[in-house]
Design an enzyme around this catalytic site. Structure first.
Site, PDB file in Angstrom:
ATOM      1  N   ASN A   1      -0.046   0.224   6.761  1.00 23.30           N
ATOM      2  CA  ASN A   1       0.477  -0.832   5.900  1.00 23.30           C
ATOM      3  C   ASN A   1       0.978  -1.955   6.786  1.00 23.30           C
ATOM      4  OD1 ASN A   1       0.082   0.832   3.728  1.00 23.30           O
ATOM      5  ND2 ASN A   1       2.246   1.162   3.291  1.00 23.30           N
ATOM      6  N   GLY A   2       0.825  -3.191   6.327  1.00 20.29           N
ATOM      7  CA  GLY A   2       1.347  -4.312   7.086  1.00 20.29           C
ATOM      8  C   GLY A   2       0.262  -5.278   7.511  1.00 20.29           C
TER       9      GLY A   2
ATOM     10  N   GLU B   1      13.094 -15.764 -15.842  1.00 20.50           N
ATOM     11  CA  GLU B   1      12.730 -14.350 -15.772  1.00 20.50           C
ATOM     12  C   GLU B   1      11.821 -13.953 -16.926  1.00 20.50           C
ATOM     13  OE1 GLU B   1      12.616 -10.212 -14.818  1.00 20.50           O
ATOM     14  OE2 GLU B   1      12.744 -12.106 -13.716  1.00 20.50           O
TER      15      GLU B   1
ATOM     16  N   LYS C   1       8.069 -12.403 -16.484  1.00 23.20           N
ATOM     17  CA  LYS C   1       7.659 -11.111 -17.057  1.00 23.20           C
ATOM     18  C   LYS C   1       6.388 -11.265 -17.881  1.00 23.20           C
ATOM     19  CE  LYS C   1      10.317  -8.263 -15.369  1.00 23.20           C
ATOM     20  NZ  LYS C   1      10.169  -9.158 -14.221  1.00 23.20           N
TER      21      LYS C   1
ATOM     22  N   HIS D   1      10.756 -34.539 -21.279  1.00 17.03           N
ATOM     23  CA  HIS D   1      10.364 -35.279 -20.080  1.00 17.03           C
ATOM     24  C   HIS D   1       9.005 -34.795 -19.566  1.00 17.03           C
ATOM     25  CE1 HIS D   1      14.154 -37.442 -19.690  1.00 17.03           C
ATOM     26  NE2 HIS D   1      14.762 -36.310 -20.016  1.00 17.03           N
TER      27      HIS D   1
ATOM     28  N   GLU E   1       3.431 -11.684 -15.583  1.00 18.07           N
ATOM     29  CA  GLU E   1       3.142 -10.494 -14.790  1.00 18.07           C
ATOM     30  C   GLU E   1       2.359  -9.449 -15.565  1.00 18.07           C
ATOM     31  OE1 GLU E   1       6.609  -9.721 -11.533  1.00 18.07           O
ATOM     32  OE2 GLU E   1       7.195  -9.509 -13.627  1.00 18.07           O
TER      33      GLU E   1
ATOM     34  N   LYS F   1       4.426  -3.372  -6.088  1.00 17.30           N
ATOM     35  CA  LYS F   1       5.846  -3.171  -6.320  1.00 17.30           C
ATOM     36  C   LYS F   1       6.682  -3.662  -5.145  1.00 17.30           C
ATOM     37  CE  LYS F   1       9.380  -1.691  -8.652  1.00 17.30           C
ATOM     38  NZ  LYS F   1       9.765  -2.418  -9.863  1.00 17.30           N
TER      39      LYS F   1
ATOM     40  N   CYS G   1       0.831  -1.200   0.000  1.00 20.87           N
ATOM     41  CA  CYS G   1       0.000   0.000   0.000  1.00 20.87           C
ATOM     42  C   CYS G   1       0.867   1.252   0.000  1.00 20.87           C
ATOM     43  CB  CYS G   1      -0.898   0.002   1.224  1.00 20.87           C
ATOM     44  SG  CYS G   1      -1.724  -1.561   1.539  1.00 20.87           S
TER      45      CYS G   1
ATOM     46  N   TRP H   1      -3.986  -2.152  -0.772  1.00 18.58           N
ATOM     47  CA  TRP H   1      -3.947  -3.430  -1.481  1.00 18.58           C
ATOM     48  C   TRP H   1      -4.519  -4.466  -0.526  1.00 18.58           C
ATOM     49  CZ3 TRP H   1      -1.538  -8.291  -1.265  1.00 18.58           C
ATOM     50  CH2 TRP H   1      -1.437  -8.982  -2.486  1.00 18.58           C
TER      51      TRP H   1
ATOM     52  N   ARG I   1       2.649   1.219  -6.799  1.00 17.25           N
ATOM     53  CA  ARG I   1       2.829   0.179  -5.790  1.00 17.25           C
ATOM     54  C   ARG I   1       1.719  -0.872  -5.863  1.00 17.25           C
ATOM     55  NH1 ARG I   1       6.373   1.683  -1.536  1.00 17.25           N
ATOM     56  NH2 ARG I   1       5.272   0.339  -0.086  1.00 17.25           N
TER      57      ARG I   1
END
Length: 617
Positions: free
Chosen positions: A104-105, A489, A493, A512, A496, A612, A2, A78, A27
């Site tokens: 926040n938290g 990576e 991406k 396999h 995301e 973020k 947040c 968030w 964020r």
């Protein structure tokens, strides 16, 4: 996660808070709100909240009329406890309508506290854990207690993580902030103080930043402030830094999205990461490293790299550098799992913690666990004064500048570079490689930013490939050796920002199991940056071509064409030493994810459900 902002000063507090919340939108959030102490009636606390973006909050304020006042707090939430809604949005109020809190938290013991407070007659209107804070403060805000007294007393009962800012109509010129395992910084401008969860929100007003330490509380009166510890109420001297970023750096600068801007900033970001660390002759210099690392009488038995997400894959670059040059065994550990099981860790262990924000809750928990086991900790992070940087025994600052897009781009490359530097430096300091060898690698590194500038020229080709592939729902990334970190990576991406399902495999694993997924609608992105494994990769690509799956091959300029793959589907990057190729070859993968997301109409800079800085475990 947040975004937090608190303001006290001579400007319109409502305007400052709204503009700051807009700068914190990257964020990730699902609702927004603010509380303002009215100028003409300071005993009146006006709270306005919205489900959705800051623009909706602004529209709601325009409809009712902008509150006037010089003290205010604002928040972008968030969701963790309770669905996104106006009721669950911050700020939260106490029963009297006097106190307002943003948080926040995670309050881990909120259920017990809520039951206790409800039994006392407190009424709750949200499903959040955060609301218990308002009622705890209300209970303590009696007699001659100041707001700071009440906040401190309330926080002594809280278990978990928090960054909070509190206002009260009883003390209209006062802000109180506090933090524990969540970021909170303070900026002091001319006749004003701004408290925020993020340095970027402060930049239009000041570059002089106070980094609150864990377990510290700040009391702001107008433009003055005092910091004390929560546990003992004793004076504290927080760290002060002068931020070298400026407000212009956190603007898009003509690019359609921050992500694209930051992809194109990578050559300069890498130069900044190398600046003063790699001298003109290639000599590698790392300042303020723990003396333990240079103590040749005591061997290092193992290096453990802890990180999350892209930082975890960047850590793999450090692993290759460390194992190849120091001959020390290296483990890669997902930070969120480290505190629950990590195997043998002791005084002869070095833990390398990688985190862009320096506030990643899981990585911070891993650092604290490593210290509990007497390990030496080195951090790679982008934020001076962050929790992980302070908790570590030594830190390598990435110097990438602010990254606003949620998806890591320039911070991934600078994390890779810093990991390489650490591995080469440690190998030289412990006598595993000659100084001349380390210098040669340093000179090679200095040439990489120019190679990245050149590879950015492939963007038009990638735009066309993205148009062709925008309809797909799944993709597979394959590679061998060091390139596997690029496959991981690249797949991350793509997931995301474009919401295309993607998986990454070592190419030898294709037959396999994953080969069963191949079809004309499942493209393969094959990364073949290592000459030692190039022939094997070509064979793996032929297995894909034979099954009619489309292939995009990412290869160096000096390698021969890939049979069965058209020129338009071969993305070439400038040839560099194979060991450094991941720094260059990742750029086309970033561009592919970005342009696929654009073609699919996705919110590139604020992907759904992502944040973020992940400051909760």
């Amino acid at each position: 996660m947040c975004g937090i902002i608190g303001y006290s000063g001579s400007r319109s507090a409502t305007r400052v808070v709204l503009e700051s919340l807009e700068r914190l939108e990257y964020r990730g959030y699902d609702s927004a709100g603010l509380a303002v102490l009215e100028q003409d009636s300071p005993e009146t606390l006006t709270i306005v909240k919205s489900h959705g973006k800051v623009q909706e909050l602004t529209a709601a304020l325009d409809l009712r009329g902008m509150p006037t006042g010089h003290t205010a707090i604002g928040h972008t939430r968030w969701a963790t406890h309770g669905r996104p809604s106006v009721e669950n949005a911050h700020p939260h109020q106490d029963c009297t309508g006097t106190i307002s809190v943003i948080h926040n938290g995670i309050i881990e013991n909120f259920r017990d506290l809520r039951i206790e407070l409800a039994a006392k007659g407190h009424t709750f209107v949200s499903d959040t854990d955060s609301e218990v804070l308002t009622h705890l403060i209300e209970d303590a805000y009696t007699g001659h207690a100041t707001l700071a007294d009440a906040v401190r007393k309330a926080l002594l009962r809280v278990e978990g993580a928090y960054a909070i800012v509190v206002v009260s109509a009883r003390e209209p010129d006062t802000l109180v902030g506090a933090r524990l395992n969540a970021p909170l910084v303070l900026g002091r401008g001319e006749d004003e103080v701004i408290i925020s969860s993020d340095i970027t929100a402060l930049l239009p007003y000041t570059t002089s930043v106070v980094i609150l330490g864990d377990g510290e509380l700040v009391e702001v009166h107008g433009a003055d402030y005092v910091v004390r510890t929560i546990a003992t109420n004793s004076p504290a001297t927080p760290e002060m830094v002068e931020v070298t970023w400026d407000a212009e750096q956190v603007q898009r600068g003509g690019y359609p999205h921050f992500m694209l801007k930051e992809i194109f900033e990578q050559p300069e970001a890498l130069r900044n990461a190398l600046r003063e660390r790699v001298q003109h002759d290639g000599t590698i210099v790392l300042q303020d490293m723990p003396a333990r690392l240079m103590d040749l009488e005591h061997p290092i038995s193992e290096v453990i790299i802890v990180a999350c997400g892209s930082a975890l894959y960047a850590g793999m670059m450090a692993r290759y550098a460390l194992e190849q040059h120091t001959r020390i065994p290296v483990r890669i550990e997902v930070a969120s799992e480290f505190r629950y099981y990590h195997g043998p860790v002791g005084p002869d262990t070095v833990v390398l913690a990688v985190s862009q924000s320096g506030e990643t809750a899981d990585t911070l928990a891993a650092v604290l666990e490593a210290h509990r086991c007497s390990a030496t900790v080195v951090a790679i992070t982008n934020v001076v004064g962050s929790a992980i940087a302070r908790a570590a025994d030594g830190a390598i600052m990435m110097q990438a500048g602010p990254e606003i897009g949620v998806a890591a781009t320039k911070t991934f490359i600078t994390q890779e570079a810093c990991g390489l530097l650490f591995g080469l430096w440690l190998a030289r300091e412990r006598g595993e490689i000659a100084p001349e060898t380390a210098q040669e690698w340093g000179r090679k590194l200095l040439a990489v930013p120019d190679a990245i500038e050149k590879v950015l020229d492939v963007e038009p080709q990638i735009v066309m490939l993205a148009k062709e592939l925008a309809h797909v729902q799944s993709a597979l990334y394959i590679a061998r050796g060091m390139d596997v970190l690029l496959a991981l990576e690249g797949a991350l991406k793509l997931k995301e920002v474009s919401y295309i399902h993607a998986e990454a495999y070592p190419a030898g694993e294709l037959k396999h199991g994953p080969i069963a997924l191949l079809s004309a609608d499942v493209p393969i992105i094959a990364i073949a940056a290592q000459k030692a494994t190039y022939a094997k990769m070509v064979s793996n690509i032929q297995e894909v071509v034979a099954r009619d799956a489309p292939v995009i091959a990412v290869i160096p300029e000096d390698m021969e064409d890939v049979p069965g793959v058209s020129d338009t589907s071969i993305i070439r990057f400038p040839a560099v030493d194979a060991f450094l190729a991941p720094l260059v070859a990742v750029v086309p993968l970033q561009l592919l994810a970005y342009h696929l997301a654009v073609e699919r109409g996705c919110n590139v800079d604020q992907p759904r459900n992502l944040a973020k800085s992940v400051t909760v475990e």
